[in-house]
Motif scaffolding. Structure first.
Motif, PDB file in Angstrom:
ATOM      1  N   PHE A 142       4.860   3.789  63.946  1.00 12.79           N
ATOM      2  CA  PHE A 142       5.624   3.328  63.090  1.00 12.79           C
ATOM      3  C   PHE A 142       4.749   2.267  62.280  1.00 12.79           C
ATOM      4  CE2 PHE A 142      10.055   0.969  62.336  1.00 12.79           C
ATOM      5  CZ  PHE A 142      10.166   1.425  61.256  1.00 12.79           C
ATOM      6  N   THR A 143       5.230   0.827  62.217  1.00 14.25           N
ATOM      7  CA  THR A 143       4.231   0.045  61.195  1.00 14.25           C
ATOM      8  C   THR A 143       3.428  -0.899  62.071  1.00 14.25           C
ATOM      9  OG1 THR A 143       6.078  -1.708  61.323  1.00 14.25           O
ATOM     10  CG2 THR A 143       6.043  -0.121  59.541  1.00 14.25           C
ATOM     11  N   PHE A 144       3.342  -0.533  63.580  1.00 18.23           N
ATOM     12  CA  PHE A 144       2.926  -1.627  64.303  1.00 18.23           C
ATOM     13  C   PHE A 144       1.212  -1.442  64.546  1.00 18.23           C
ATOM     14  CE2 PHE A 144       7.277  -1.420  65.268  1.00 18.23           C
ATOM     15  CZ  PHE A 144       7.589  -2.739  64.995  1.00 18.23           C
ATOM     16  N   ARG A 145       0.364  -2.499  65.079  1.00 20.66           N
ATOM     17  CA  ARG A 145      -1.016  -2.261  65.297  1.00 20.66           C
ATOM     18  C   ARG A 145      -1.056  -1.938  66.686  1.00 20.66           C
ATOM     19  NH1 ARG A 145      -4.286  -5.674  65.226  1.00 20.66           N
ATOM     20  NH2 ARG A 145      -2.998  -7.391  65.779  1.00 20.66           N
ATOM     21  N   TYR A 146      -2.106  -1.262  67.233  1.00 11.99           N
ATOM     22  CA  TYR A 146      -2.557  -1.130  68.602  1.00 11.99           C
ATOM     23  C   TYR A 146      -4.202  -0.504  68.512  1.00 11.99           C
ATOM     24  CZ  TYR A 146      -2.365   4.000  67.885  1.00 11.99           C
ATOM     25  OH  TYR A 146      -2.502   5.241  67.551  1.00 11.99           O
ATOM     26  N   GLU A 147      -4.648  -1.234  69.622  1.00 14.93           N
ATOM     27  CA  GLU A 147      -6.125  -0.381  69.732  1.00 14.93           C
ATOM     28  C   GLU A 147      -5.806   0.569  70.540  1.00 14.93           C
ATOM     29  OE1 GLU A 147      -8.902  -1.768  68.580  1.00 14.93           O
ATOM     30  OE2 GLU A 147      -7.394  -3.256  67.714  1.00 14.93           O
ATOM     31  N   GLN A 148      -6.708   1.488  70.402  1.00 19.91           N
ATOM     32  CA  GLN A 148      -6.860   2.787  70.996  1.00 19.91           C
ATOM     33  C   GLN A 148      -6.857   2.627  72.851  1.00 19.91           C
ATOM     34  OE1 GLN A 148      -5.378   6.232  70.772  1.00 19.91           O
ATOM     35  NE2 GLN A 148      -6.363   5.348  68.706  1.00 19.91           N
ATOM     36  N   PRO A 149      -5.730   2.872  73.359  1.00 18.08           N
ATOM     37  CA  PRO A 149      -6.021   2.805  74.930  1.00 18.08           C
ATOM     38  C   PRO A 149      -7.003   3.667  75.676  1.00 18.08           C
ATOM     39  CG  PRO A 149      -4.091   4.135  74.492  1.00 18.08           C
ATOM     40  CD  PRO A 149      -4.509   3.621  73.234  1.00 18.08           C
ATOM     41  N   GLY A 150      -7.457   3.276  76.808  1.00 19.56           N
ATOM     42  CA  GLY A 150      -8.416   4.218  77.603  1.00 19.56           C
ATOM     43  C   GLY A 150      -8.204   5.632  77.577  1.00 19.56           C
ATOM     44  N   PRO A 151      -9.041   6.428  78.020  1.00 13.32           N
ATOM     45  CA  PRO A 151      -8.576   7.830  77.858  1.00 13.32           C
ATOM     46  C   PRO A 151      -7.950   8.624  78.913  1.00 13.32           C
ATOM     47  CG  PRO A 151     -11.055   7.545  78.648  1.00 13.32           C
ATOM     48  CD  PRO A 151     -10.226   6.187  78.393  1.00 13.32           C
ATOM     49  N   ARG A 152      -7.596   7.686  80.165  1.00 10.09           N
ATOM     50  CA  ARG A 152      -6.701   8.555  81.205  1.00 10.09           C
ATOM     51  C   ARG A 152      -5.404   8.159  81.212  1.00 10.09           C
ATOM     52  NH1 ARG A 152      -9.438   6.805  86.680  1.00 10.09           N
ATOM     53  NH2 ARG A 152      -8.267   5.173  85.967  1.00 10.09           N
ATOM     54  N   ARG A 153      -4.735   9.159  81.725  1.00  5.60           N
ATOM     55  CA  ARG A 153      -3.317   8.974  82.031  1.00  5.60           C
ATOM     56  C   ARG A 153      -2.941   7.374  82.450  1.00  5.60           C
ATOM     57  NH1 ARG A 153       1.865  11.118  83.654  1.00  5.60           N
ATOM     58  NH2 ARG A 153       2.368  10.452  85.791  1.00  5.60           N
ATOM     59  N   THR A 172      -0.011   9.189  78.519  1.00  7.93           N
ATOM     60  CA  THR A 172       0.840   9.767  79.589  1.00  7.93           C
ATOM     61  C   THR A 172       0.138  10.963  80.309  1.00  7.93           C
ATOM     62  OG1 THR A 172       1.866  11.068  77.938  1.00  7.93           O
ATOM     63  CG2 THR A 172       3.112   9.028  78.795  1.00  7.93           C
ATOM     64  N   GLN A 173      -1.044  11.598  79.436  1.00  8.39           N
ATOM     65  CA  GLN A 173      -1.872  12.653  79.827  1.00  8.39           C
ATOM     66  C   GLN A 173      -3.086  12.312  79.508  1.00  8.39           C
ATOM     67  OE1 GLN A 173      -0.662  15.308  81.585  1.00  8.39           O
ATOM     68  NE2 GLN A 173       1.321  14.258  81.752  1.00  8.39           N
ATOM     69  N   ASP A 174      -4.409  12.904  80.319  1.00  7.44           N
ATOM     70  CA  ASP A 174      -5.615  12.730  79.863  1.00  7.44           C
ATOM     71  C   ASP A 174      -5.753  13.197  78.615  1.00  7.44           C
ATOM     72  OD1 ASP A 174      -5.828  11.502  82.416  1.00  7.44           O
ATOM     73  OD2 ASP A 174      -7.019  13.013  83.335  1.00  7.44           O
ATOM     74  N   ALA A 175      -6.763  12.635  77.835  1.00  7.18           N
ATOM     75  CA  ALA A 175      -7.216  13.056  76.492  1.00  7.18           C
ATOM     76  C   ALA A 175      -6.137  13.693  75.520  1.00  7.18           C
ATOM     77  CB  ALA A 175      -8.033  14.296  76.883  1.00  7.18           C
ATOM     78  N   THR A 176      -4.904  13.049  75.628  1.00  7.15           N
ATOM     79  CA  THR A 176      -3.904  13.326  74.676  1.00  7.15           C
ATOM     80  C   THR A 176      -3.492  12.056  73.933  1.00  7.15           C
ATOM     81  OG1 THR A 176      -2.062  13.146  75.984  1.00  7.15           O
ATOM     82  CG2 THR A 176      -3.277  15.297  75.832  1.00  7.15           C
ATOM     83  N   LYS A 177      -2.860  12.072  72.769  1.00 10.09           N
ATOM     84  CA  LYS A 177      -2.448  11.189  72.147  1.00 10.09           C
ATOM     85  C   LYS A 177      -1.341  10.247  72.920  1.00 10.09           C
ATOM     86  CE  LYS A 177      -0.757  12.959  68.642  1.00 10.09           C
ATOM     87  NZ  LYS A 177       0.098  13.098  67.139  1.00 10.09           N
ATOM     88  N   PRO A 178      -1.515   8.809  72.755  1.00  8.09           N
ATOM     89  CA  PRO A 178      -0.462   8.107  73.454  1.00  8.09           C
ATOM     90  C   PRO A 178       0.869   8.185  72.933  1.00  8.09           C
ATOM     91  CG  PRO A 178      -1.610   6.356  71.914  1.00  8.09           C
ATOM     92  CD  PRO A 178      -2.444   8.067  71.814  1.00  8.09           C
ATOM     93  N   VAL A 179       1.918   7.671  73.901  1.00 12.11           N
ATOM     94  CA  VAL A 179       3.237   7.484  72.942  1.00 12.11           C
ATOM     95  C   VAL A 179       3.476   6.064  73.082  1.00 12.11           C
ATOM     96  CG1 VAL A 179       4.162   9.497  74.235  1.00 12.11           C
ATOM     97  CG2 VAL A 179       4.197   7.612  75.606  1.00 12.11           C
ATOM     98  N   PHE A 180       4.560   5.622  72.607  1.00  7.82           N
ATOM     99  CA  PHE A 180       4.961   4.173  72.118  1.00  7.82           C
ATOM    100  C   PHE A 180       6.013   3.781  72.892  1.00  7.82           C
ATOM    101  CE2 PHE A 180       2.081   6.378  69.299  1.00  7.82           C
ATOM    102  CZ  PHE A 180       0.982   5.396  69.211  1.00  7.82           C
ATOM    103  N   VAL A 181       5.916   2.845  73.677  1.00  5.27           N
ATOM    104  CA  VAL A 181       6.962   2.287  74.749  1.00  5.27           C
ATOM    105  C   VAL A 181       7.625   1.158  74.390  1.00  5.27           C
ATOM    106  CG1 VAL A 181       7.885   2.135  77.194  1.00  5.27           C
ATOM    107  CG2 VAL A 181       6.154   4.142  76.595  1.00  5.27           C
ATOM    108  N   SER A 182       8.825   0.824  74.226  1.00  4.21           N
ATOM    109  CA  SER A 182       9.515  -0.337  74.105  1.00  4.21           C
ATOM    110  C   SER A 182      10.886  -0.493  74.846  1.00  4.21           C
ATOM    111  CB  SER A 182       9.477  -0.805  72.553  1.00  4.21           C
ATOM    112  OG  SER A 182      10.397   0.031  71.981  1.00  4.21           O
ATOM    113  N   VAL A 183      11.030  -1.884  75.232  1.00  2.00           N
ATOM    114  CA  VAL A 183      12.327  -2.062  75.868  1.00  2.00           C
ATOM    115  C   VAL A 183      13.342  -2.021  74.897  1.00  2.00           C
ATOM    116  CG1 VAL A 183      13.484  -3.998  77.226  1.00  2.00           C
ATOM    117  CG2 VAL A 183      11.092  -3.404  77.565  1.00  2.00           C
ATOM    118  N   GLY A 184      14.430  -1.164  75.521  1.00  2.00           N
ATOM    119  CA  GLY A 184      15.640  -1.486  74.724  1.00  2.00           C
ATOM    120  C   GLY A 184      16.757  -2.536  75.386  1.00  2.00           C
ATOM    121  N   HIS A 185      17.152  -2.168  76.785  1.00  8.80           N
ATOM    122  CA  HIS A 185      18.226  -3.248  77.167  1.00  8.80           C
ATOM    123  C   HIS A 185      18.114  -3.020  78.578  1.00  8.80           C
ATOM    124  CE1 HIS A 185      21.805  -5.547  76.999  1.00  8.80           C
ATOM    125  NE2 HIS A 185      22.606  -4.533  77.795  1.00  8.80           N
TER     126      HIS A 185
END
Length: 225
Positions: A142-153, A172-185
DNA sequence: GCGACAG
DNA sequence: ATCTTGTCGC
């Protein structure tokens, strides 16, 4: 359970978010990952034919077996506006959740919760209206910033709005793009990530999301027939 | 003012 | 989200 009201315009929608955000519960740990039930929700659209279909798929959190599922059909009642996604998806999602024959347990939805301009994304909104624990797992930052996480799940980095951590970029998987997790409720960020990892054993996206996505697409096709 | 922008 | 064939790779 709070009744959903469709706002008349964008300004009113933002006011609703500002009002409801005070009801979000952030100090509960949430259900333990890998236990109980987890429910994925997703929505498919045909704007031209004015049809929207939502699906809810309940999985056993330990085995990832399907326990129950439901769909609901509705009309497109709100346009897609960044930051106001909930008003487009929630009415039909609520109908699908209410049609389930069992308790949903933890709900996993596409999109964000606290990672939102007003800290009240789809996952937060759905949580406040249903009272259920909810987390959000999105496919882009979305509009948020982040540093690339390490390569492993399991590797992750904070998802930042300024210097505030509003979620995490989680691999969530080795060598694949990360997903973006946030708390809902009613869930903590650590547990939200633990749930996401448990649900994304075999693919980048949580099994809940994959199943709900497949179901609402199939149901939309059927609805257009 | 212009671009970016969950699904 | 959705429009859309083939194609690279495990």
């Amino acid at each position: 359970m709070t009744t959903f009201r469709m706002p008349a315009d964008e300004a009113e929608a933002r006011a609703v978010q500002d009002a409801l955000r005070t009801r979000v519960v952030l100090d509960e740990p949430g259900p333990p990952p890998g236990t109980g039930r987890v429910t994925g929700v997703d929505v498919a659209y045909d704007d031209e034919r004015d049809v929207v279909v939502a699906a809810a798929v309940v999985l056993d959190a330990a085995t990832l077996d399907v326990v129950a599922e439901s769909t609901a059909r509705g009309r497109v009642t709100f346009p897609y506006v960044p930051g106001l996604l909930a008003f487009r998806e929630i009415p039909t999602v609520l109908a699908a959740l209410e049609a389930l024959p069992v308790d949903p347990g933890l709900v996993v939805c596409d999109g964000y919760g606290r990672a939102h301009p007003r800290r009240f994304g789809l996952a937060s909104h759905l949580g406040v209206l249903t009272g259920l624990p909810v987390i959000g797992v999105a496919k882009n930052p979305f509009t948020f910033r982040y540093e690339q996480p390490g390569p492993r799940r399991g590797d992750f980095t904070p998802l930042l709005d300024g210097d505030e951590e509003v979620g995490r970029a989680l691999r969530t998987q080795d060598a694949t793009k990360p997903v973006f997790v946030s708390v809902g409720h009613r869930t903590g960020l650590d547990d939200a990530c633990a749930h996401t990892l448990a649900l994304a054993r075999d693919f980048r996206q949580p099994e809940t999301t994959r199943r709900a996505d497949a179901l609402c697409r199939a149901a939309l096709r059927e609805a257009l027939t």
